[in-house]
Design a protein around this motif. Structure first.
Motif, PDB file in Angstrom:
ATOM      1  N   ALA A 739     -11.388  15.749  10.153  1.00  0.00           N
ATOM      2  CA  ALA A 739     -11.440  14.431  10.801  1.00  0.00           C
ATOM      3  C   ALA A 739     -11.262  14.586  12.305  1.00  0.00           C
ATOM      4  CB  ALA A 739     -10.386  13.519  10.184  1.00  0.00           C
ATOM      5  N   PRO A 755     -15.849  18.175  11.078  1.00  0.00           N
ATOM      6  CA  PRO A 755     -16.589  16.968  10.689  1.00  0.00           C
ATOM      7  C   PRO A 755     -18.102  17.186  10.633  1.00  0.00           C
ATOM      8  CG  PRO A 755     -14.968  16.469  12.369  1.00  0.00           C
ATOM      9  CD  PRO A 755     -15.055  17.953  12.291  1.00  0.00           C
ATOM     10  N   HIS A 842     -16.092  12.287   8.622  1.00  0.00           N
ATOM     11  CA  HIS A 842     -15.133  13.143   7.930  1.00  0.00           C
ATOM     12  C   HIS A 842     -15.877  14.173   7.070  1.00  0.00           C
ATOM     13  CE1 HIS A 842     -11.829  14.344   5.294  1.00  0.00           C
ATOM     14  NE2 HIS A 842     -10.978  13.681   6.071  1.00  0.00           N
ATOM     15  N   LEU A 849     -15.823   8.356  12.169  1.00  0.00           N
ATOM     16  CA  LEU A 849     -14.809   8.816  13.116  1.00  0.00           C
ATOM     17  C   LEU A 849     -15.348   8.741  14.536  1.00  0.00           C
ATOM     18  CD1 LEU A 849     -13.855  12.067  11.157  1.00  0.00           C
ATOM     19  CD2 LEU A 849     -12.478   9.986  11.236  1.00  0.00           C
TER      20      LEU A 849
END
Length: 871
Positions: A739, A755, A842, A849
């Motif tokens: 993340a 990610p 993620h 994110l």
């Protein structure tokens, strides 16, 4: 002809658009501090009182293409400490993962000429929790999740307004505006709506004496008096309302304790009047900023619509056929996208794609930054610069930006980034190829490109180094445009090629440290992917030989070769350039094989992967055996040439034969050039078949790179057992972080340690398709690794595309992974079909994110939703 396509042939229809930023504060170009503290010089706290120098901000704001006149919507729920004139968010130092918007809004629709636009803003009925959000995020570490607006409970019991904001153009300079306020709660709620019009302040700085004026016509109309603006009237359909006027001028008495001049009405005057009833508006009903004041109550579960019109004419009935025009423009938007989406199956897929396009179009922005003027300050306001320590961009004195440019995200990144922009242009080419081509050419203009050939990176450091993907994007846009329009735009391709020759030379001269065709330079685009800051200047002659940097340049050479080959079909002179870039590609491929005498190359045969190599001051070298996308990027340096194309280039063929015969050590590095593949094709790739299968075995392993939602940026093997690298007594540790970044070393919310990023995944998909174009079914690999299920590379590319698209699509439980399991976002009727296109995702669950509206490069999902256009 479809109406929107017909409008695209008339540039006047783009004179007005959503060109107002979502955030102008906290930008380098507005920073006139002595210490370079851009985040605090102009902040959210003083934005309502501070007149900007280089641009404007607002909610759903529109302006003309020179941003002389702006319009936006403002609101007040009668509980907030300020009217909602701009979206709220945290500055980079405040957010536990950097700058971070704290609002909920969605871009729902837009057409390329902005003939129809729609978005929705979710405005709380109760007091906006400004302080709570700041305080709670300050408490949180980098390892904790961000504290979001939704987490405050402000949307509990549906206690919010859905404010739908729509624009429809009656003509290119006649704009209808509609705000529909829906009370989603179970109680009546008051709201003030303040549609606001203002002039960008271009008279204060000492270069221009002309100052336009707004004044009252009657209670339903504001006059616009500007010598260069064709719009002359702002009408309101709500009768007998109050009109408020002030000046778009900084409130120096409030901000700097300056004397309070008599009869002066500052930028925040309307805010102060609405909130406190202060005598801060001009009783003479004139100024450079003005609003209608609509005070209403929306009953529980009900909605009300408020209409306005920006017109060049004095109209007896400005709202005649208003509804009909809106219906017509929406119908034409549907007609336009029905053609675009003719081969997209499924309503959900079409909705996702259309909102991706909408976000691209809403994220256009007027971007003004004259670095020369900014550096020295203005005649009326000199800048207290400390050039020794704090001033950015001193070497870009020539740069003069004053254009409509596609932004990554108009709140978190309201400034262009060159490599982001290259990715934006690919989905843009599907809906507006002319704009895509203009954007790519724009950054090569002499007032953008540095005299030394470097392209500007982004305003925080124009000299930063990002992956050179401009040539790739230019050729992709060229071919998409040719496919759609039935003819090649050779003038565009020639123009961009000539300028990229200068840029390629800059790379060769500046970023090949030892003249050996191995490239470094940090590549901030992948900043924290390594064991240490790759932008760091190392000591004692140490330097990093970058697998990704070198691979990007091999890709660049092949892109330039392919462009030259395309042009050589029409202009023979380009055959020489094609062979030049072919040879340069060979030299780069050779350098990757061996960094020098007694020195291993970037390829590790034992691991079947590419790694960076750290060259030490004593002549030794250390392979940094960290499996990340650094080792996947060599796949991007691939080109497949049809033999029929070569037959059109006799001089190229002759030179090629000479190289094949006289430089066998080089040509053996070119995968199967002399072995024709499926359908008489020739392959150029850093990865020969054996190496390609080894890299794919890593990439397609679910324990390493392959996620349910795409390809991770780092192998998951480092989740429990980190990569550790020690040198000079310093231990560097790298964990897989799926993340947000857990370190501030690299700034902001950037994180490439796990990610899923759309731009890299998009290039992976394209590369697999190219390899398949050559190998066909003669090359199959396990997918996933260890499954015993053999797939060809086209099938694998399609599967990865499906995984990426699934981030946004509803699954069997009606959930969209990007929502991160939020029950309300996934299932509530007022949320479930709205998309936010995040900066990255993620690595394990697909949650969105980073920047929440970075529709720029994440809009490549729109291209993945369509069957691939063969090129």
């Amino acid at each position: 002809m479809i109406a929107e396509r017909q409008r695209l042939q008339d540039s006047n229809w783009k004179d007005w658009g959503p060109y107002v930023s979502n955030r102008q504060w906290g930008n380098v170009r507005e920073d006139y501090s002595s210490n370079g503290d851009a985040w605090n010089f102009a902040s959210h706290n003083n934005a309502e009182s501070y007149a900007y120098r280089w641009g404007e901000e607002g909610i759903a704001g529109i302006s003309d293409k020179k941003q002389l006149l702006c319009f936006a919507l403002s609101f007040w729920n009668k509980k907030d400490k300020r009217i909602k004139e701009r979206f709220f968010g945290l500055s980079n130092p405040q957010g536990n993962h950097g700058e971070d918007i704290k609002e909920l809004f969605y871009y729902l629709d837009n057409t390329p000429t902005h003939s129809y636009m729609k978005m929705v803003y979710k405005y709380p009925i109760n007091a906006f929790p400004y302080d709570e959000i700041v305080i709670e995020n300050e408490k949180r570490s980098k390892k904790e999740p961000e504290y979001e607006l939704f987490d405050t409970g402000i949307f509990n019991n549906n206690e919010y307004f859905d404010i739908f904001i729509e624009y429809a153009k009656a003509d290119h300079n006649d704009i209808l505006i509609r705000a529909t306020v829906c009370n989603r709660s179970k109680r009546n709620a008051p709201i003030i709506i303040a549609p606001t019009i203002w002039f960008r302040n271009d008279w204060k700085w000492g270069y221009n004496k002309y100052k336009a004026q707004l004044n009252v016509s009657n209670k339903d109309c504001i006059n616009i008096n500007h010598e260069n603006i064709s719009l002359k009237k702002l009408y309101s359909r709500t009768p007998n309302i109050e009109t408020l006027f002030c000046e778009n001028e900084t409130n120096n008495p409030k901000l700097h304790n300056a004397p309070y001049p008599e009869n002066t009405y500052f930028k925040d005057g309307i805010n102060q009047y609405i909130i406190h009833g202060s005598p801060t508006i001009n009783p003479k009903k004139t100024g450079t900023k003005a609003s209608f004041l609509i005070d209403d109550i929306i009953e529980a579960g009900q909605s009300k619509t408020f209409d306005f019109r920006l017109s060049p004419d004095k109209l007896d009935d400005p709202f005649y056929q208003f509804d009909e025009i809106f219906e017509k423009r929406l119908h034409e938007a549907d007609e336009f996208y029905n053609e675009i989406q003719s081969d997209v199956i499924g309503n959900d897929e079409r909705n996702v794609q259309r909102q991706a396009f909408a976000g691209l179009l809403w994220n256009k922005q007027f971007y003004h930054y004259n670095v020369g003027k900014w550096l020295k300050g203005d005649p009326n306001f000199e800048a207290p610069r400390d050039f020794t320590h704090y001033v950015r961009n001193t070497e870009w004195n020539h740069l003069h930006n004053k254009d409509i440019i596609s932004m990554p995200d108009k709140w978190e990144y309201p400034w262009y980034a060159t490599w982001d922009l290259a990715f934006h242009c690919v989905p843009f080419a599907i809906i507006d190829a002319e704009f895509a081509k203009d954007q790519l050419l724009l950054l090569t203009k002499e007032w953008y490109m540095h005299p030394n050939g470097q392209l500007p990176a982004y305003e925080w450091n124009l000299s930063d180094v990002n992956p050179p993907v401009h040539a790739w994007a230019s050729f992709r846009v060229f071919k998409i445009d040719e496919k759609r329009n039935g003819k090649p735009d050779l003038l565009f391709l020639e123009k961009v090629f000539q300028k990229l020759l200068l840029n390629f030379t800059w790379w060769v001269n500046r970023k090949d440290k030892n003249g050996k065709n191995i490239f470094g330079g940090g590549f901030l685009g992948l900043d924290n992917i390594g064991a240490f800051d790759r932008n760091m200047v190392l000591k004692d002659g140490e330097h990093l030989e970058q697998a990704d940097g070198t691979s990007w340049m091999a890709m660049y050479a092949l892109n330039m070769m392919r462009i030259a080959m395309e042009l050589a079909q029409y202009f023979q002179v380009y055959e020489d350039m094609a062979i030049k870039f072919f040879e340069h590609y060979l030299y780069i491929a050779e350098a990757m094989e061996s960094l020098g005498e007694d020195t291993k190359g970037l390829w590790n045969e034992e691991d079947g992967f590419f790694y960076d190599v750290l060259q030490l001051g004593n002549g030794d070298s250390v392979s940094l055996k960290l499996r990340s996308i650094v080792g996947l990027i060599p796949m991007f340096a691939v080109e497949v040439i049809d033999h029929s194309l070569l037959e059109k280039m006799p001089n190229f063929m002759t030179r090629m034969d000479w190289i094949l015969k006289n430089k066998p050590d080089l040509t053996k590095l070119v995968s199967h050039w002399d072995e024709e593949g499926q359908g008489r094709k020739h392959l150029m790739s850093i990865l020969r078949k054996n190496r390609l299968t080894k890299v794919l075995a890593r990439m397609l392993d679910e324990k390493e790179f392959l996620s349910t939602y795409g390809i991770r940026a780092m192998s998951k093997v480092y989740e429990e057992t980190p990569f550790v690298f020690s040198v000079h007594g310093n231990e560097n540790i790298v964990y897989y972080t799926p993340a947000e970044s857990d370190s501030r070393m690299f700034g902001g919310n950037s994180n490439w340690r796990g990610p899923i990023w759309f731009p890299i995944n998009f290039l992976i998909v394209e590369s697999l398709q190219r390899f398949h174009y050559y190998y066909g079914n003669s090359l199959k690999v396990e997918f996933p690794t260890g499954s015993d299920d053999q797939k060809n590379l086209e099938e694998i590319a399609q599967n990865i595309s499906n995984r990426l698209c699934s981030i946004f699509l509803q699954d069997e439980n009606g959930e969209r992974p990007f929502n991160g399991g939020n029950e309300k976002f996934n299932h509530d009727e007022y949320f479930k079909d709205y998309m936010t296109f995040y900066e990255y995702f993620h690595g394990d669950n697909g949650r969105g994110l980073g920047a929440s509206h970075q529709t720029g490069w994440t809009a490549t999902v729109a291209k993945l939703m369509k069957p691939r256009l063969s090129i």
